[in-house]
Design an enzyme around this catalytic site. Structure first.
Site, PDB file in Angstrom:
ATOM      1  N   ASP A   1      10.871  -8.939   2.234  1.00 20.31           N
ATOM      2  CA  ASP A   1       9.624  -9.199   1.520  1.00 20.31           C
ATOM      3  C   ASP A   1       8.699 -10.067   2.377  1.00 20.31           C
ATOM      4  O   ASP A   1       9.140 -11.001   3.053  1.00 20.31           O
ATOM      5  CB  ASP A   1       9.942  -9.904   0.196  1.00 20.31           C
TER       6      ASP A   1
ATOM      7  N   ASP B   1       5.596  -4.884  -8.268  1.00 19.78           N
ATOM      8  CA  ASP B   1       4.406  -5.699  -8.502  1.00 19.78           C
ATOM      9  C   ASP B   1       3.221  -4.890  -9.019  1.00 19.78           C
ATOM     10  O   ASP B   1       2.230  -5.460  -9.476  1.00 19.78           O
ATOM     11  CB  ASP B   1       3.984  -6.407  -7.209  1.00 19.78           C
TER      12      ASP B   1
ATOM     13  N   GLU C   1       8.255  -5.122   4.481  1.00 17.95           N
ATOM     14  CA  GLU C   1       7.197  -5.081   3.468  1.00 17.95           C
ATOM     15  C   GLU C   1       5.922  -5.555   4.163  1.00 17.95           C
ATOM     16  O   GLU C   1       5.704  -6.747   4.352  1.00 17.95           O
ATOM     17  CB  GLU C   1       7.567  -5.981   2.282  1.00 17.95           C
TER      18      GLU C   1
END
Length: 498
Positions: free
Chosen positions: A296, A396, A343
């Site tokens: 991430d 998200d 990411e």
């Protein structure tokens, strides 16, 4: 038990498709999904759909807001994910205890305590040896985590509010705490032993069905975590252990004021002086659990957004360089080619892109981001490269149906025109676009293949109103013909691995 697998992933050798669903979103009688029969059943569902990847969110022990991106350990498993059924099978719980205690977190905690007591009474020599082996194998993190957790429960305060001798880890105070809390430490080790044991069973079942487990590793760690307490020198703290600066991102698609995550930032110089041992150990734990791992906020390995801790929002921050080249060179030296996915969403510079490509890390393409800015938008399918993972949306994002319904008329017309005025209703045209992409891996949120709207969204970034992270599905809401439909599409677009 699970062993470290440092061989390269073959996820890029075949076109594949998978589902994004966190473990907590599985159905079941407990307060959240867990590692029990429903997780095994979901692997069977994936295989029936022709899907060979199960992506989930981080599985560490969550804090009060239940965010999987703010955990009290980067190594430990979340006790909420431990299933009671296997403990019943071992004879460590009774059927009545399972029925009475599985419905709440408090009840399940009591059940695990009872299982620990029964293990002490009933365990075979082989099981005791297995626990001892687990404790030794995981000692690089388990001892600090167990003491951190036991002290946290005893003192009921964040670690930087503990008495000075414990906060600053004076050995005499730690030794006294270990003696005083010995039974709690043994219980916490047992709890982690059970978690990893159940995970090993799940991974074995996934391997048998040809399904790869795809994990998620946040770049930063929580302030109130075992790692920051155990090694404060690795983090940018004030002398009183409060935060000098915090992590976040500047204003972006999700928030006009940016996102102030509040995590401590790293002292990269300290980490580099130890050969990035922190990261080697962290990656090793992830590879015990997963075949693939998403990192991430990969952008933070090139430069990170530093926010003064007194700032209430993320607007007033600055970019600071990170030693990403040195870090990934060290990881590559230790592990070889890693099965990592970067990411790389948000503000991505040429330097970030160069870092990702230098270490051959696939990036991400999110189709919900594709329909603005015209034909130059890099998320449009014809810009996708083979070495990437395509998503309709992520945890998200809104669900694809919710996103589509939120567009104004002109935006919706543009999406429809681009996707060819499909006779199928949304989200299926975007699902097809993802599966048709050149990206070698296509990931679809479970909500999208179920056709669900905004009410079923997993997370709203920048909010903490208690509505995040709680979504769960129920099998009766899954269409009976969905596996056949998905298998047909996966095969049609060349993603069926046989």
């Amino acid at each position: 038990m699970l062993t470290e697998d440092t061989s390269p992933s073959d996820s890029q050798d075949h076109r594949r498709a998978g589902i994004l669903l966190h473990l907590t979103s599985l159905p079941g009688a407990g307060p959240c999904g867990d590692l029990g029969p429903q997780a095994h059943h979901f692997i069977d569902f994936l295989a029936d759909c022709g899907m060979t990847v199960w992506q989930m969110l981080p599985v560490g022990p969550t804090q009060a807001d239940r965010s999987p991106y703010q955990t009290s350990s980067v190594h430990a498993g979340n006790p909420r994910l431990i299933a009671l059924e296997p403990l019943l099978e071992q004879g460590w719980l009774t059927m009545e205890e399972c029925r009475q205690l599985q419905g709440s977190d408090a009840g399940r905690g009591r059940a695990l305590r009872r299982a620990y007591g029964r293990f002490g009474e009933l365990a075979t020599d082989g099981q005791r040896a297995e626990l001892a082996c687990f404790t030794e194998e995981h000692s690089y993190w388990l001892l600090d985590y167990a003491l951190f957790r036991a002290l946290h429960e005893e003192l009921e305060r964040c670690w930087w509010q503990w008495p000075d001798r414990l906060r600053h880890r004076e050995e005499e105070a730690l030794a006294a705490a270990r003696a005083r809390l010995a039974d709690d430490l043994d219980y916490i080790a047992f709890e982690q032993f059970v978690f990893f044991r159940q995970w090993a069973a799940l991974k074995e079942h996934a391997d048998a069905r040809g399904v790869r487990l795809f994990g998620d590793m946040p770049i930063f760690v929580a302030h109130d975590s075992a790692e920051v307490w155990a090694r404060p020198q690795d983090f940018d703290l004030n002398p009183d252990c409060s935060l000098r600066v915090v992590a976040g991102v500047p204003p972006d698609y999700f928030s006009a004021t940016g996102q102030r995550w509040g995590n401590p930032l790293y002292r990269w110089d300290e980490m580099a002086s130890e050969g990035f041992r922190f990261w080697i150990e962290r990656i090793a734990t992830q590879l015990r659990l997963f075949h693939l791992v998403r990192i991430d906020h990969f952008r933070g390995f090139e430069s990170y957004w530093e926010i003064p801790s007194e700032e209430p929002h993320a607007i007033h921050g600055s970019w600071v360089k990170s030693p990403g080249d040195a870090l990934f060179a060290r990881l590559h030296e230790h592990f070889g080619q890693l099965p990592l996915i970067a990411e790389d969403l948000g503000l991505i510079t040429e330097e970030v892109e160069a870092l990702r490509k230098r270490f051959r890390l696939p990036g991400m393409k999110v189709l919900q981001f594709a329909f603005s800015g015209g034909a130059a938008n890099p998320y449009l399918p014809f810009h996708h490269d083979r070495d990437s993972v395509v998503y309709t949306g992520t945890h998200d994002n809104d669900t694809t149906l919710g996103w589509y319904q939120s567009l104004d008329a002109a935006e919706r017309d543009y999406v429809d025109d681009f996707l060819g005025q499909s006779s199928e209703s949304m989200p299926w045209p975007l699902v097809r676009a993802a599966l048709a992409s050149r990206s070698h891996l296509a990931i679809l949120p479970m909500q999208d293949i179920m056709g669900l709207d905004t009410a079923h969204r997993m997370n709203r970034p920048g909010t903490s109103d208690g509505k995040n992270w709680g979504w769960r599905f129920a099998w009766p809401d899954v269409a009976t013909d969905l596996p056949a439909r998905m298998r047909g599409l996966v095969g049609l677009y060349g993603r069926l691995v046989v």
